[in-house]
Design a protein around this motif. Structure first.
Motif: not given
Length: 867
Positions: A383-403
């Motif tokens: 799930l986290f791998m899929a979300v990471s790929a989607c986030l890169r397309r949804v919004i510009q950012h340099d890093g993301s994480s989940l707590l």
């Protein structure tokens, strides 16, 4: 007939364990509920006599039980899809009480005639129904039926309950999957709305198109657009599409203050009216809606990025409650419609409208991709791998994480999603401490937290997290809570090294992504629980099984005296309100029965009635019993405890012996009564509840207030509606009925046949003062039934005579003492005033009474000056 649960430890039950394992394998192998139940219908007969397996789920919106599916291994006519009120089906009883049910012979069962008749038509002779409940929520019930009478015993019940626990998690998992599918359909429809808006230049055609598409998600019979006229300060009905002919037509103008659309336009908040007959605002427009058969309606703001235009309304000819998700969906539609309306009002802005519409369409398409990725993965790592790929397309950012919260340790841990150039802002697996951080702010507030470089610098002096982010070059940071089922699962974090603040649109988009991730995380956790055969019961369920008894009504209150009827009249008067009630009366007079009657006659009768005797709990533990505590709040607090107020949410709490609550705890109780909020011991989060409070005491609270042993503000807050329960000596005419009631009760319990009660005995019982009230009478009759050898009740009258004599002697002695004290007090006042009765210095003024009253007492006591 609810059954107890015996332990499953017998050696001869190896076959059942093997069958449970096969059930687990079947659950893992089937994602489709009908296929799963067909498999169970074939497997279970190897262990228990099962010919039918059925699934009934509770619909919280309509408060009904829905027969979702039924599978049989014999020819049958009954199929799924039936809908019945909760109280008209045995599955509803099991869902409501959370107790299993066995009906050994359907021919002898008189309850639920409609459902029982359907089952008998297929040859069913006996049934067993078990709760379908997870640690998160109560789903419904699972039924097993046999063509044989008395087919199920306690061992069969235990085995089927274990089957029900496993199937409950599987059903909850499927329902979560359906929620995600619904979200995907919702996003697809929003995308279609965007495309429809793009393809229609004429707004009338557009709204006719929307009136066909939108009811797939939000049912309605009309949709309209009301726009604000800034020149005339009115709200004008600009467009209306209805399924039935209407007397209301476009062009109708209403003052802003008299229009629901005006309210929405001014406040920029949605307005929902579930029952027009109860709405007292906007009387003129409500009358017009009632004339056209409208029962419920909702209006949402029609606003673009540049200006508020008005409101978009939709309503139903059937009374219904529009859910929060439906209103949120229509707000999303309104945002797109607002752009189209603004474009129609201002043709010069057509190019800007097209760009806005394209952005919205792209955004919906990206959200749909996120949803598809979430639906396709149950494992957390995938799930986290899929979300990471989607986030890169949804919004510009340099890093993301989940707590996320670690289920084993209860600690908050970081899971890295994606970082540019493999340079992470945070450490994978690091424990998030209780010091300040963007995640803490988002989780505590339940809202997105956005921080710029200047905000992080302000916190750097006291926060290691802020200093760490600044050292990694972070200039803008956004943390969004993961909310699901009214609880916080964690937070989604996104950071930028560019000096580019997160816009409100980007924050809203991240919030929508976080909503889908929250559902996926909860779904993945449920999937893990199925793999490990989770066998837990919530503390609320244990408490409810052990202590809560709600089957009480006026039938439990015996008597026809005028004093009792006055009390019951007061009960009927105040029961249907939510006002606080204070029940006063001597010990044993039946205050708890009055409290239960108040609950059963109220609108909260279907919720929990929680009782607490404040005098029976040690002072040090009373606060924890009332409000609960967090793990580690004090020595011995090894786990979180749910308090009685929390258990009684949307129900009633009965505080018996409220006068025994210590002063230091009365302040917190007063706050709950006034604000309906409190904090658990050791917690910082404020909890809100909706609880009706009924208090009872046998003490004089007014005197306790005078003695400063009870807070006056709490006393007046409790004394909203006092009810005085008369003692038994003041309702002697009720004693014969009570005696007969108790004789029948105890005779049946002791298997004795008592046919008559001697008149002399009944007269003696009525002559006794009963200082212990009904409780003393009940105990006395129980002793009499024990001593009775034949058909005539034997009453030990000697005990009553001794007690009556002692009571009379005590009363005479007390009266004599009081009379002597009064005589001496008046005589002293007369002597000090030289026998002057009236005037400012006379004896009457000294004694604080009227002159005529004093003269009457002097004559009654036989006082003369010569004495």
């Amino acid at each position: 007939m609810p059954m107890n649960q015996p332990e499953l430890h017998c050696p001869e039950l190896t076959h059942e364990y093997r069958a449970l394992l096969e059930v687990t394998e079947a659950i893992a192998a089937h994602r489709d509920l009908p296929e799963l139940f067909r498999d169970l219908a074939q497997r279970l007969p190897q262990v228990v006599p099962v010919n039918f397996v059925a699934l009934s789920l509770h619909d919280p919106v309509q408060n009904v039980m829905r027969l979702q599916t039924i599978q049989a291994n014999v020819p049958a006519d009954l199929i799924g899809g039936h809908v019945e009120p909760v109280d008209d089906t045995p599955a509803g009883l099991v869902w409501r009480t959370q107790q299993p049910l066995i009906v050994p012979d359907l021919e002898a069962e008189a309850r639920w005639p409609t459902v029982i008749e359907r089952m008998k038509e297929d040859g069913t002779k006996s049934v067993c129904i078990v709760p379908l409940t997870t640690a998160v929520r109560r789903l419904g019930a699972m039924g097993f039926a046999s063509l044989e009478k008395e087919a199920y015993g306690e061992t069969d019940l235990l085995f089927l309950q274990h089957v029900g626990k496993q199937v409950a998690v599987a059903v909850d998992n499927v329902l979560h999957h359906q929620d995600l599918s619904h979200e995907r359909d919702r996003l697809r429809l929003l995308l279609e709305v965007s495309e429809s808006i793009a393809s229609h230049r004429d707004l009338t055609e557009l709204f006719h198109d929307l009136a066909q598409r939108l009811p797939q998600v939000v049912p309605f019979d009309y949709i309209n657009v009301v726009l604000h006229d800034a020149v005339r300060q009115v709200m004008r009905l600009w467009l209306l599409v209805t399924s039935e002919p209407s007397t209301i037509s476009p062009g109708l103008e209403t003052p802003v203050e008299e229009s629901p659309g005006g309210f929405v336009w001014k406040t920029q908040q949605p307005l929902t009216v579930n029952d027009i007959t109860q709405e007292r605002r906007f009387p003129k427009l409500m009358a017009m809606l009632r004339e056209n058969g409208v029962q419920s309606f909702c209006a949402v703001p029609l606003t673009t990025a540049q200006r508020p235009l008005g409101a978009m309304g939709f309503g139903s000819l059937q009374r219904r409650v529009y859910q929060e998700a439906e209103i949120d969906f229509m707000q999303q539609v309104a945002k797109q419609v607002a752009v189209a309306v603004d474009n129609a009002l201002n043709s010069e802005a057509a190019l800007a409208y097209q760009r806005q519409l394209a952005r919205e369409r792209d955004r919906q398409r990206l959200l749909l991709e996120v949803n598809n990725a979430v639906v396709a993965h149950l494992d957390l790592d995938d799930l986290f791998m899929a979300v990471s790929a989607c986030l890169r397309r949804v919004i510009q950012h340099d890093g993301s994480s989940l707590l996320l919260c670690d289920a084993d340790s209860g600690e908050w841990r970081i899971r890295v999603l994606d970082f540019a150039n493999n340079e992470s802002f945070v450490e994978q697996g690091r424990v998030e401490t209780v010091t300040w951080s963007p995640c803490c702010v988002a989780i505590e507030t339940g809202k997105a937290a956005v921080f710029h470089e200047s905000d992080l610098k302000e916190k750097a002096a006291t926060s290691d997290i802020a200093r760490h982010l600044l050292s990694k070059g972070v200039k803008s940071y956004c943390s969004v809570p993961l909310l699901s089922h009214h609880r916080t699962l964690g937070a989604l974090n996104v950071g930028r090294r560019k000096d580019d603040r997160f816009t409100p649109e980007e924050v809203e988009l991240l919030s929508q992504v976080a909503q889908q991730i929250a559902i996926a995380v909860e779904n993945a956790l449920a999937f893990q629980e199925i793999a490990t055969l989770k066998e837990k019961l919530s503390k609320e369920k244990l408490y409810l099984e052990r202590e809560i008894q709600t089957e009480y009504n006026f039938e439990e209150i015996v008597g026809e005296s005028q004093s009792l009827k006055r009390v019951l009249k007061d009960v009927e008067t105040v029961a249907r309100t939510d006002s606080t009630v204070l029940i006063l009366g001597e010990t044993g007079s039946g205050k708890e029965l009055i409290a239960r009657a108040l609950h059963n006659l109220s609108e909260r009768r279907d919720r929990t009635f929680v009782k607490l005797n404040c005098a029976a709990i040690p002072t040090g533990l009373l606060e924890s019993e009332l409000f609960g505590h967090e793990r580690g709040a004090f020595t011995g607090a090894i786990a979180t405890k749910i308090g009685r107020f929390e258990l009684a949410d949307r129900g009633t709490i009965f505080l018996d012996e409220v006068g025994e609550i210590p002063l230091e705890l009365q302040v917190k109780l007063l706050r709950v009564l006034q604000e309906q909020e409190f904090e658990r011991l050791g917690a910082t989060r404020t909890m809100r509840v909706n609880v009706r409070v009924i208090a009872a005491t046998n003490r004089d609270l007014a005197q306790l207030v005078d003695e400063q042993k009870f807070r006056s503000d709490l006393y007046y807050r409790l004394k909203v509606f006092p009810i005085l329960v008369p003692p038994l000596r003041e309702r002697a005419e009720d004693i014969p009925m009570l005696v007969r009631h108790f004789v029948q009760k105890f005779a049946a319990r002791m298997k004795k046949r008592i046919e008559t009660i001697p008149a002399q005995a009944m007269k003696a019982l009525q002559s006794y003062s009963w200082p212990g009230n009904i409780r003393e009478l009940e105990n006395f009759i129980e002793r009499a039934v024990i001593l009775t050898p034949g058909n005539d009740l034997f009453v030990p009258s000697s005990e009553l005579k001794l007690s009556t004599s002692a009571a009379t002697s005590s009363a005479n002695s007390l009266n004599a003492t009081l009379e002597q004290a009064e005589r001496e007090h008046i005589l002293k006042a007369l002597q000090e005033s030289d026998w002057v009765i009236g005037g400012p210095t006379g004896a009457a003024a000294r004694l604080g009474m009227k002159r005529t009253t004093l003269q009457s007492k002097i004559q009654k006591l036989g006082l003369t000056r010569s004495k």
